[in-house]
Design a protein around this motif. Structure first.
Motif, mmCIF file in Angstrom:
data_model
loop_
_atom_site.group_PDB
_atom_site.id
_atom_site.type_symbol
_atom_site.label_atom_id
_atom_site.label_comp_id
_atom_site.label_asym_id
_atom_site.label_seq_id
_atom_site.Cartn_x
_atom_site.Cartn_y
_atom_site.Cartn_z
ATOM 1 N N THR A 168 6.837 -4.331 -10.096
ATOM 2 C CA THR A 168 5.100 -4.408 -10.732
ATOM 3 C C THR A 168 4.361 -5.119 -9.871
ATOM 4 O OG1 THR A 168 6.145 -6.196 -12.156
ATOM 5 C CG2 THR A 168 5.934 -3.951 -13.006
ATOM 6 N N PRO A 169 3.657 -4.725 -8.770
ATOM 7 C CA PRO A 169 2.743 -5.303 -7.710
ATOM 8 C C PRO A 169 1.421 -5.812 -8.481
ATOM 9 C CG PRO A 169 2.604 -2.925 -7.340
ATOM 10 C CD PRO A 169 3.652 -3.060 -8.433
ATOM 11 N N TYR A 170 1.063 -7.053 -8.085
ATOM 12 C CA TYR A 170 -0.279 -7.621 -8.642
ATOM 13 C C TYR A 170 -0.784 -8.312 -7.686
ATOM 14 C CZ TYR A 170 2.180 -12.111 -9.550
ATOM 15 O OH TYR A 170 2.985 -13.112 -9.440
ATOM 16 N N ASN A 171 -2.032 -8.830 -7.590
ATOM 17 C CA ASN A 171 -2.734 -9.781 -6.685
ATOM 18 C C ASN A 171 -2.829 -11.132 -7.683
ATOM 19 O OD1 ASN A 171 -4.050 -11.168 -5.139
ATOM 20 N ND2 ASN A 171 -5.812 -9.563 -4.745
ATOM 21 N N SER A 172 -2.047 -11.998 -6.773
ATOM 22 C CA SER A 172 -1.886 -13.436 -7.546
ATOM 23 C C SER A 172 -3.214 -14.107 -7.285
ATOM 24 C CB SER A 172 -0.590 -14.261 -7.039
ATOM 25 O OG SER A 172 -1.045 -14.353 -5.442
ATOM 26 N N ARG A 173 -4.126 -13.659 -6.678
ATOM 27 C CA ARG A 173 -5.270 -14.414 -6.390
ATOM 28 C C ARG A 173 -6.510 -13.943 -7.266
ATOM 29 N NH1 ARG A 173 -3.926 -19.286 -4.276
ATOM 30 N NH2 ARG A 173 -2.412 -18.960 -2.411
ATOM 31 N N LYS A 174 -6.194 -12.745 -7.602
ATOM 32 C CA LYS A 174 -7.260 -11.984 -8.483
ATOM 33 C C LYS A 174 -6.836 -11.087 -9.147
ATOM 34 C CE LYS A 174 -12.162 -10.531 -8.436
ATOM 35 N NZ LYS A 174 -13.182 -9.832 -7.381
ATOM 36 N N VAL A 175 -6.053 -11.034 -10.398
ATOM 37 C CA VAL A 175 -5.374 -10.122 -10.960
ATOM 38 C C VAL A 175 -6.268 -9.065 -11.832
ATOM 39 C CG1 VAL A 175 -4.961 -11.382 -13.115
ATOM 40 C CG2 VAL A 175 -3.327 -9.538 -12.634
ATOM 41 N N ILE A 204 16.892 -5.422 -11.995
ATOM 42 C CA ILE A 204 16.132 -6.155 -11.300
ATOM 43 C C ILE A 204 14.606 -6.023 -11.543
ATOM 44 C CG2 ILE A 204 15.528 -7.131 -8.930
ATOM 45 C CD1 ILE A 204 17.976 -6.265 -7.776
ATOM 46 N N TRP A 205 13.916 -6.917 -11.866
ATOM 47 C CA TRP A 205 12.369 -6.943 -12.118
ATOM 48 C C TRP A 205 11.710 -7.777 -11.078
ATOM 49 C CZ3 TRP A 205 9.038 -9.576 -16.315
ATOM 50 C CH2 TRP A 205 7.669 -9.316 -16.277
ATOM 51 N N LEU A 206 11.058 -6.971 -10.160
ATOM 52 C CA LEU A 206 10.471 -7.670 -9.002
ATOM 53 C C LEU A 206 8.885 -7.426 -9.316
ATOM 54 C CD1 LEU A 206 10.318 -9.026 -6.159
ATOM 55 C CD2 LEU A 206 10.113 -6.485 -5.234
ATOM 56 N N ALA A 207 8.464 -8.693 -9.595
ATOM 57 C CA ALA A 207 6.750 -8.873 -9.815
ATOM 58 C C ALA A 207 6.425 -9.414 -8.517
ATOM 59 C CB ALA A 207 6.616 -9.968 -10.881
ATOM 60 N N SER A 208 5.776 -8.356 -7.900
ATOM 61 C CA SER A 208 5.653 -8.452 -6.390
ATOM 62 C C SER A 208 4.146 -8.766 -6.234
ATOM 63 C CB SER A 208 5.678 -7.192 -5.705
ATOM 64 O OG SER A 208 5.455 -7.259 -4.240
ATOM 65 N N ASP A 209 4.091 -9.880 -5.240
ATOM 66 C CA ASP A 209 2.650 -10.597 -4.940
ATOM 67 C C ASP A 209 1.979 -9.463 -3.916
ATOM 68 O OD1 ASP A 209 0.499 -11.964 -4.430
ATOM 69 O OD2 ASP A 209 1.257 -13.697 -3.824
ATOM 70 N N SER A 210 0.959 -9.025 -4.136
ATOM 71 C CA SER A 210 0.276 -7.909 -3.442
ATOM 72 C C SER A 210 -1.127 -8.321 -2.825
ATOM 73 C CB SER A 210 -0.059 -6.514 -4.218
ATOM 74 O OG SER A 210 -0.998 -7.111 -5.153
ATOM 75 N N GLN A 211 -1.138 -9.751 -2.596
ATOM 76 C CA GLN A 211 -2.618 -10.313 -2.026
ATOM 77 C C GLN A 211 -2.638 -10.018 -0.583
ATOM 78 O OE1 GLN A 211 -2.654 -14.669 -1.474
ATOM 79 N NE2 GLN A 211 -0.628 -14.644 -2.512
ATOM 80 N N GLY A 213 -1.325 -7.059 0.440
ATOM 81 C CA GLY A 213 -0.810 -5.611 0.362
ATOM 82 C C GLY A 213 0.231 -5.380 -0.475
ATOM 83 N N GLU A 214 0.214 -4.245 -0.892
ATOM 84 C CA GLU A 214 1.497 -3.747 -1.937
ATOM 85 C C GLU A 214 2.966 -3.549 -1.431
ATOM 86 O OE1 GLU A 214 0.221 -0.503 -3.941
ATOM 87 O OE2 GLU A 214 -1.014 -1.483 -5.576
ATOM 88 N N TYR A 215 2.727 -3.536 -0.180
ATOM 89 C CA TYR A 215 3.948 -2.957 0.674
ATOM 90 C C TYR A 215 4.562 -4.263 1.203
ATOM 91 C CZ TYR A 215 6.906 -0.330 3.956
ATOM 92 O OH TYR A 215 8.132 0.024 4.598
ATOM 93 N N ALA A 391 9.136 1.208 1.210
ATOM 94 C CA ALA A 391 9.908 0.210 1.536
ATOM 95 C C ALA A 391 11.454 0.408 1.217
ATOM 96 C CB ALA A 391 9.449 -1.174 1.063
ATOM 97 N N PHE A 392 11.643 0.902 0.268
ATOM 98 C CA PHE A 392 13.260 1.098 -0.319
ATOM 99 C C PHE A 392 13.600 2.432 0.446
ATOM 100 C CE2 PHE A 392 11.077 -1.090 -3.807
ATOM 101 C CZ PHE A 392 12.113 -1.687 -4.365
ATOM 102 N N ARG A 393 13.013 3.500 0.817
ATOM 103 C CA ARG A 393 13.491 4.444 1.463
ATOM 104 C C ARG A 393 13.899 4.097 2.875
ATOM 105 N NH1 ARG A 393 16.148 7.626 0.117
ATOM 106 N NH2 ARG A 393 16.002 9.056 1.796
ATOM 107 N N ASP A 394 13.280 2.959 3.552
ATOM 108 C CA ASP A 394 13.843 2.514 4.869
ATOM 109 C C ASP A 394 15.322 1.962 4.731
ATOM 110 O OD1 ASP A 394 11.457 2.881 5.902
ATOM 111 O OD2 ASP A 394 10.511 0.955 5.578
ATOM 112 N N TYR A 395 15.692 1.897 3.492
ATOM 113 C CA TYR A 395 16.995 1.282 3.247
ATOM 114 C C TYR A 395 17.951 2.441 2.445
ATOM 115 C CZ TYR A 395 15.429 -3.319 4.438
ATOM 116 O OH TYR A 395 14.810 -4.329 5.229
#
Length: 709
Positions: A168-175, A204-211, A213-215, A391-395
């Motif tokens: 679940t990507p989100y921008n930690s600086r401005k959600v 695995i729940w990855l709360a990804s910081d996308s500030q 970029g999401e990738y 990013a997952f397809r690279d692996y």
């Protein structure tokens, strides 16, 4: 007694067939190219309905377990995120702290993952290589930090060897509200999965910081997951960065005071990954919609079964409108509607002859299928991922991005619970299906093109169009080589006299002059591939400026190349010798184009298909321009050659192609360089194809046009 003359044996049938095709190469070229384009236009008609190949997936076989209590708790979780002060300097740690508290309360394992934003630079030696295993490099800035929050559920029925990832990507600086809802969906599913007993794979729940970029956040976490960095956040700061991190002193202290171990936590090998996003804009449809993004780098696609179960559960389980990306300009194309009408009439005629023949589709289905097919072909040809799932397809992990769009409704806040329920139950169903697998996805297709969410074209069908397009190339090359050899033999006999023996020793090696020319141009293409590495770091330069620098260097290098190749054009004085030279040059050029296109079709078929549409007509029709004795036929031939050569120049081809697909209103020539920079930053094989296959063939076609004849 006179001796009998030996009876000449007839050549084998395959040789006779080859000689027949060589003698009629012009007709074969026209037929094959026309059939190849027609086969490409027929792909929406030949598309098949999707189906679940792996029986163990069993989508929808179990009733959803996500309850209203889970959704209500997720709704309160969303309210807490949205209530945080967006102007606060500590927002970057407040959301990870909030996620950590809820994961801990559910009994899951949690850790923070700090990463630096990586500056994408051109690295020519890393094409086709695995993702960069290094975590910290010189081009990282210690002031650019992101913070991922990772929660793990250990499967009660598993052995810890496999895992399913929810991102679940989100921008930690401005959600935004959409990002908060995606976090709510992830939390509701995570809350449910901590209690179920049927789980056989770790979650695995990855709360990804996308500030940055999401990738970036997902790729950094995957990089460390597969090549771990030993040490924690404090060690990362003290050993590598002398300056303070991007977090404030308060945020850094808050990270270290949480009591959470900064040791990177691992689960099993990833079986699949789901990226959950919620669009901030509302859907234009009457109900909630789901968009599926599957394209990864170099045209890689996840296993079709993963797309099928998402589509099946979304439509039949949650009553969502599923859509995939389309090229909007195709939806209003008059010529596509005309073709659709033709195919619809042919389908009706076929069914009238035999009711069991199911050929043909309606005009609306053909237009929509063509728009979707063109978008799938275009996105795969770009070689750039359409979302963090790349990013997952690279692996070699099957992953897709699921983007939810809310129904356009003024009272939507009152139905947030319904939206969270639909999204959560869809993710739950997909997780349950993947959980049933005893092995990785392998039953269905990895090479396919989508024409709708529930229709696809397999590799065995779409390769026919490419094979027909490139089929004339070896025949024309062989025909030109044979004609040039015969003409060279006649020329040698005429110049050596009637009583001299023909110089058979050297006659078969004249094509080496043309081969040397092609080889030099190929080396020039390799030089042009590496050239941006030396001037892409020019400060304060616009894409248009860098494109002009590239074109100027291109022209200068071409002039130097022309001077070096001048001896080849001056070899031989009579007309027959000159004709032999350009025939050999065109023959070897066509052979090089055929080899390059076939190799590219193995790496990225979409790039090879679009490249064949541009390269094959240009290579086949190129002939030297005659300066004397112009007729209507020669004038049309020269005009056609000039148009094809102009359209074959990569910047022009890019502008024309993108304008035809996206519209010419906002297209500029500078966008070509922006696109090229994106290609090499993503290590896309399309960039290598343009510089080492398409551009050298374009130069060789120009040399053929300017060849004296």
């Amino acid at each position: 007694m006179a001796e009998k003359e030996p009876v000449k044996s007839k050549p084998r049938p395959i040789i006779r067939l080859g000689l027949f095709l060589m003698s009629h190469s012009l007709l074969v070229s026209v037929v094959c190219c026309t059939a190849g384009i027609l086969a490409l236009l027929l792909l929406p008609v030949l598309a098949k309905n999707t189906y679940i190949s792996e029986n163990a997936l069993m989508p929808g076989s179990a009733s959803p377990m996500l309850s209203s209590d889970d959704v209500s708790e997720a709704s309160r979780f969303v309210d807490k995120i949205l209530s945080l002060d967006s102007s606060s300097a500590s927002l970057g740690i407040e959301i990870p702290r909030l996620i950590k508290q809820h994961i801990t309360a559910l009994g899951g394992e949690v850790n923070y993952h700090e990463f630096r934003s990586q500056l994408n630079t051109f690295r020519p030696l890393q094409f086709f290589a695995s993702p960069d295993p290094g975590i910290i490099q010189e081009n990282y800035s210690c002031m650019s930090y992101g913070l991922n929050t990772v929660g793990i559920i250990r499967a009660p029925r598993g052995d810890g060897k496999e895992a399913i990832v929810i991102v679940t990507p989100y921008n930690s600086r401005k959600v935004t509200a959409g990002e908060a809802l995606s976090l709510g969906i992830g939390y509701s599913v995570f809350s449910l999965l901590t209690r179920v007993t049927w789980l056989a794979k770790d979650i695995i729940w990855l709360a990804s910081d996308s500030q940055y970029g999401e990738y970036a956040g997902v790729a950094a976490w995957l990089r460390e997951y597969h090549t771990p960095f030993f040490g924690g956040l404090g060690k990362l700061h003290s050993e590598i960065c002398c300056e303070p991190s991007g977090f404030s002193e308060f945020e850094t202290d808050a990270i270290l005071e949480t009591g959470i171990s900064d040791t990177f936590r691992h689960a099993g090998t990833m079986a699949a990954a789901l990226v959950i996003k919620v669009a901030d804009s509302s859907s234009e449809f009457e109900k909630d919609a789901l968009s599926i993004y599957a394209e990864a780098s170099n045209g890689q696609m996840p296993n079709l079964d993963l797309v099928n179960i998402v589509n099946y559960l979304a439509v039949h389980g949650q009553n969502l409108r599923v859509k995939v990306e389309k090229i909007q300009s195709f939806l209003h194309s008059w010529w596509l509607r005309g073709l659709g009408g033709l195919f619809e009439s042919l389908g009706k005629l076929a069914r009238s002859l035999n009711p069991q023949w199911s050929f043909g589709i309606s005009i609306a289905e053909y237009v929509e299928g063509s728009a979707t097919l063109a978008s799938s072909l275009y996105n795969q040809a770009l070689g750039v991922p359409t979302g963090p799932h790349g990013a997952f397809r690279d692996y070699q992990v099957d992953a897709i991005t699921m983007e939810f769009s809310r129904q356009l409704s003024p009272g939507y806040r009152n139905r947030r619970t319904e939206f969270l329920m639909r999204g959560g139950r869809l993710v739950e169903g997909v997780v349950r299906s993947v959980n049933n697998l005893l092995e990785k996805f392998h039953q269905s297709f990895f090479l396919y093109l989508l024409t709708s969410p529930n229709r696809f074209v397999s590799v065995g069908v779409y390769m026919i169009a490419f094979a027909l397009l490139v089929a004339p190339l070896p025949m024309v090359a062989a025909s030109l080589f044979s004609d040039a050899s015969k003409l060279g033999s006649m020329n040698e006999q005429s110049t050596s006299g009637p009583f001299s023996k023909p110089a058979l020793k050297f006659r078969s090696w004249k094509w080496l002059h043309a081969a040397r020319t092609v080889l030099i141009v190929q080396f020039w293409g390799a030089f042009m591939t590496l050239l941006p590495y030396f001037y892409c770091h020019i400060p304060n330069s616009s894409p248009m400026t860098r494109l002009l620098i590239w074109i100027v260097l291109l022209i200068i290098s071409l002039l130097l190349l022309w001077l070096n190749l001048g001896s080849i054009f001056s070899h031989g004085n009579n007309t027959q010798s000159q004709r032999t030279q350009w025939a050999y040059l065109k023959s070897v050029t066509i052979a090089a184009a055929f080899t390059g296109l076939c190799l590219m079709s193995v790496i990225n078929f979409a790039t090879a298909e679009i490249g064949a549409l541009l390269l094959v007509p240009m290579c086949l029709m190129t002939v030297p321009m005659k300066l004397k004795g112009w007729t209507l036929r020669t004038s049309m031939q020269v005009a056609c050659n000039l148009v094809l050569t102009f359209l074959g120049f990569p910047p022009v081809a890019f502008v024309v192609l993108k304008g035809a697909l996206k519209g010419f209103d906002s297209i500029s020539i500078g966008e070509f360089w922006t696109w090229m920079e994106a290609l090499w930053e993503w290590n896309s094989a399309t960039y290598v194809y343009i510089c080492m296959v398409h551009l050298p063939c374009w130069v060789l076609c120009i040399l053929t046009l300017l060849h004296p004849c």
